[in-house]
Design a protein around this motif. Structure first.
Motif, PDB file in Angstrom:
ATOM      1  N   LEU A 392       0.860  -1.181   0.000  1.00  0.00           N
ATOM      2  CA  LEU A 392       0.000   0.000   0.000  1.00  0.00           C
ATOM      3  C   LEU A 392       0.896   1.231   0.000  1.00  0.00           C
ATOM      4  O   LEU A 392       1.583   1.514   0.979  1.00  0.00           O
ATOM      5  CB  LEU A 392      -0.916   0.010   1.226  1.00  0.00           C
ATOM      6  N   ALA A 426     -11.337  -3.025   7.296  1.00  0.00           N
ATOM      7  CA  ALA A 426     -10.612  -1.762   7.149  1.00  0.00           C
ATOM      8  C   ALA A 426     -11.314  -0.607   7.865  1.00  0.00           C
ATOM      9  O   ALA A 426     -10.866   0.543   7.776  1.00  0.00           O
ATOM     10  CB  ALA A 426     -10.452  -1.418   5.667  1.00  0.00           C
ATOM     11  N   LEU A 460      -6.818   0.043   1.797  1.00  0.00           N
ATOM     12  CA  LEU A 460      -6.502  -1.046   2.723  1.00  0.00           C
ATOM     13  C   LEU A 460      -7.493  -2.192   2.555  1.00  0.00           C
ATOM     14  O   LEU A 460      -7.109  -3.368   2.567  1.00  0.00           O
ATOM     15  CB  LEU A 460      -6.523  -0.515   4.160  1.00  0.00           C
ATOM     16  N   LEU A 473       2.832  -1.424   4.394  1.00  0.00           N
ATOM     17  CA  LEU A 473       2.121  -0.152   4.321  1.00  0.00           C
ATOM     18  C   LEU A 473       3.126   0.989   4.394  1.00  0.00           C
ATOM     19  O   LEU A 473       3.839   1.142   5.393  1.00  0.00           O
ATOM     20  CB  LEU A 473       1.112  -0.045   5.468  1.00  0.00           C
ATOM     21  N   PRO A 476       1.087   4.956   5.968  1.00  0.00           N
ATOM     22  CA  PRO A 476      -0.371   4.899   5.853  1.00  0.00           C
ATOM     23  C   PRO A 476      -1.082   6.058   6.547  1.00  0.00           C
ATOM     24  O   PRO A 476      -2.217   6.385   6.183  1.00  0.00           O
ATOM     25  CB  PRO A 476      -0.718   3.564   6.516  1.00  0.00           C
ATOM     26  N   VAL A 492      -5.504  -0.992  11.364  1.00  0.00           N
ATOM     27  CA  VAL A 492      -4.358  -1.689  10.763  1.00  0.00           C
ATOM     28  C   VAL A 492      -3.825  -2.753  11.718  1.00  0.00           C
ATOM     29  O   VAL A 492      -3.613  -3.909  11.339  1.00  0.00           O
ATOM     30  CB  VAL A 492      -3.255  -0.683  10.388  1.00  0.00           C
TER      31      VAL A 492
END
Length: 538
Positions: A392, A426, A460, A473, A476, A492
Motif C-alpha cells: 500500500l 478496514a 486497505l 504499508l 499509511p 491496521v
C-alpha cells in the motif's frame, strides 16, 4: 484480418465508383452536347446515378469493416502495452514523467490504428485505382494510358520519398511536446492545492504555455511540409492532363473528355497517399517506442522453473541491500513471524520505500536474501510473491469509479458480502452502508469525494480483499490528522495476527504504537530479533 481485407475491397470499389462517376459524367456531357435521342443517354444517366449512390454505400461499408478491425487490433495493442508496463513496473520507462508516459502510450497505440487505416489502406486503394484507370484509358488510347499510368506512378514514387524525408528533416517532435504538455498538466492537477498555497501557479502556467507553443509550431511545420505531397500530386496530374489533351486530337469527341479527365479522377487517391506519407514518420516513431517498451528489461524476472508458492508467510530478511541503480541501504536483517507487526523508520532517503518495494517483489534485491515461508523469493514467481505480500503506497491510486469497482480490482469475482467484509476489516463498512448508493457510490477523480482517511481505508480494504497475508504499508497515516491517523492505525493493527504487517513510517506516534522497529540509517540500535538495518554510507 478477414474484416480488414473485405474492408479494403469495399474501399477500392468505392474509389472505383468515384472514378467511374467522373468519367461517365464526362462522356455523358460530351455526348449530350451532340443532342442525340434521349434514349441514347439513358444507360449513362442510370450509371451516373448508380455510381453516385454506390460510392457512398460502399464507403460506409468500408469504414464499418476497417474500423471494426482496427479497433480490435488497437484493443489487443493496448492490452499488450499494459502488460508490458506491468512487467517493467515500478521502474517503468526511464526518463519519462508520469503524464508523458501516459500520453505517449495512448497516442502511440493509436498509431497502430493509423498504420492500418491511414497508411496501408490508402496505398492499396490508390494502386488498384491507378491500375484500373490506366487500363481503361489504354483501351481507349494506349499512348494516353501510358501517360496517365506514368504520371501517377511518378507522383506516388516522389510522394513516398519526399514527404517522409521532409517531415523528418523538419525535426518534428510533436509526440515529445505532447508528452511534456501532458506531464505538466498532470502534475498541475495533482499539485494544484500546493501550487496555489505557495503562489507558484505562474511557473506551471508558463511551462504549459511553452509546451503548447512548441507543439503548435511543430504541428504547423509538419502540416506545411506534408503539403509538399499534395503539390507533387497536383503538378503530376496537371502535366498528365496537358499531355493527354495534346495527344487526343485523333480521338472521337465523346472519348476526349474521358481521357482528359482520367488524371483528375486520380487526384483523390493520390492525395490520400500523400497524406498517409505525412503520417509515416510519426507512426514509425510510435511503433519504435512501443517496441522499446516491449523489449524493456523486467524490473523483476521470474525464475526459469519457479517453485510452488509456500503456504506459510513468515518473512526472513538476511543481509539485504536495496536500491534502484545504486545501493541506498544495506545490511538489513529482519525476522517477521506470521502475525507479527514491525515498523520501518529512518530519515528521508534512507531507503524505507525502496525496502518496501523490494519486500513486495517490485524491485530486485541488490544483495542478500528475502525468504517467504522459508523459500527464497527469487525462486518463486513474482506473481506468487505479490499474491502473499501486498503493498500500500503512500499515495495509492483510487480510480474515478464506484467503491465496488475500486475494490473488485483485487478480486473481480468477489460478492457484495465479500466486499463489505473487507470494508469492515478496514473500518469503512459502516460509512459505506450509510451512503445512499452504498457500494455504487462514485468516489471521484483520485478519490476526491472521500476524505484522506476514507481513501486510505478503501485502499486497505482492497489489500484485505486480495487475500494478502503480509501487508507492507508505506506511510499509511501520512496527511491525516491525529484523530484519523490513530483510528486508522487501530484498524491496521487489528488485522494481525491473521496477517503480518510492516509499517513504513517516520511518525513517533506510530512507532510508539507498534513498538518493534527496524531503523535504517541509524547504526548501533538493535532491530527486532536480528541485527540492525543500516543505510550504506551513513
Amino acid at each position: 484480418m478477414t474484416r480488414l481485407a473485405w474492408g479494403r475491397v469495399f474501399g477500392v470499389l468505392s474509389q472505383l465508383a468515384a472514378i467511374a462517376l467522373l468519367l461517365v459524367s464526362a462522356w455523358l456531357i460530351v455526348r449530350a452536347a451532340e443532342q442525340p435521342p434521349v434514349l441514347y443517354l439513358m444507360v449513362a444517366i442510370v450509371s451516373v446515378r448508380f455510381f453516385g449512390l454506390s460510392r457512398a454505400g460502399l464507403r460506409y461499408v468500408e469504414r464499418l469493416l476497417t474500423h471494426d478491425a482496427a479497433l480490435a487490433r488497437v484493443t489487443e495493442a493496448r492490452v499488450a502495452a499494459y502488460r508490458d508496463l506491468d512487467r517493467v513496473a515500478p521502474a517503468g520507462v526511464t526518463g519519462r514523467r508520469r503524464g508523458d508516459l501516459v500520453s505517449r502510450v495512448v497516442s502511440d497505440i493509436d498509431a497502430v490504428q493509423d498504420r492500418m487505416l491511414r497508411l496501408r489502406s490508402p496505398w492499396v486503394v490508390a494502386l488498384v485505382s491507378i491500375a484500373a484507370t490506366t487500363v481503361l484509358v489504354a483501351v481507349i488510347d494506349p499512348a494516353s494510358g501510358l501517360v496517365v499510368g506514368g504520371a501517377a506512378g511518378a507522383a506516388m514514387a516522389l510522394v513516398r520519398v519526399i514527404v517522409p524525408w521532409a517531415v523528418r528533416r523538419s525535426g518534428d517532435d510533436s509526440s515529445g511536446w505532447r508528452g511534456d504538455l501532458a506531464a505538466d498538466v498532470s502534475h498541475g492537477v495533482i499539485a494544484a492545492p500546493d501550487l496555489v498555497a505557495y503562489g507558484a501557479t505562474e511557473l506551471l502556467r508558463e511551462s504549459a504555455h511553452r509546451s503548447i507553443d512548441r507543439l503548435a509550431s511543430a504541428q504547423r511545420s509538419t502540416a506545411r511540409l506534408a503539403g509538399i505531397g499534395e503539390a507533387v500530386v497536383l503538378v503530376a496530374t496537371g502535366i498528365a492532363v496537358a499531355v493527354v489533351a495534346g495527344m487526343s486530337a485523333g480521338l472521337a469527341p465523346v472519348l476526349v473528355g474521358v481521357v482528359v479527365l482520367a488524371p483528375i479522377a486520380l487526384i483523390e487517391p493520390l492525395t490520400a497517399v500523400a497524406d498517409a506519407e505525412g503520417l509515416r514518420p510519426s507512426i514509425e516513431d510510435a511503433e519504435r517506442r512501443l517496441a522499446e517498451l516491449a523489449d524493456a528489461r523486467e524490473a523483476v524476472a521470474d525464475p526459469v522453473v519457479a517453485r510452488s508458492a509456500p503456504t506459510a508467510f513468515a518473512l526472513d530478511v538476511d543481509a539485504l541491500a536495496v536500491g534502484w541503480t545504486d545501493i541506498v541501504a544495506s545490511g538489513i536483517d529482519l525476522v517477521l513471524a506470521e502475525g507479527e507487526v514491525v515498523a520501518v523508520a529512518g530519515p528521508s532517503g534512507s531507503g524505507k520505500s525502496t525496502l518496501a518495494l523490494t519486500l513486495s517483489r517490485l524491485v530486485e534485491p541488490r544483495a542478500g536474501a528475502v525468504r517467504l515461508g522459508g523459500v527464497e523469493v527469487r525462486e518463486l514467481a513474482a506473481a506468487d510473491v505479490r499474491s502473499t505480500i501486498g503493498y500500500l503506497a503512500q499515495d495509492e491510486i483510487v480510480f474515478d469509479t464506484t467503491i465496488r469497482e475500486n475494490l473488485r480490482i483485487a478480486a473481480p469475482s468477489a460478492s457484495d458480502a465479500d466486499l463489505l467484509e473487507a470494508l469492515g476489516r478496514a473500518g469503512l463498512a459502516d460509512f459505506v452502508e450509510s451512503l445512499p448508493d452504498g457500494l455504487d457510490t462514485a468516489v471521484g477523480e483520485r478519490g476526491s469525494r472521500l476524505s484522506g482517511g476514507e481513501r486510505q481505508r478503501l485502499c486497505l480494504a482492497r489489500l484485505v480483499l486480495g487475500g494478502h497475508r503480509v501487508l507492507v504499508l508505506d506511510e499509511p497515516t501520512e496527511h491525516l490528522d491525529e484523530e484519523a491517523a490513530e483510528a486508522l492505525l487501530d484498524d491496521v493493527l487489528a488485522l494481525s495476527p491473521e496477517r503480518s504487517i510492516i509499517v513504513v513510517t517516520h511518525s513517533p506516534r506510530v512507532l510508539d504504537r507498534v513498538g518493534r522497529t527496524l531503523e535504517l540509517g541509524c547504526p548501533g540500535r538493535p532491530v527486532g530479533r536480528r541485527t540492525r538495518g543500516q543505510a550504506a554510507g551513513v
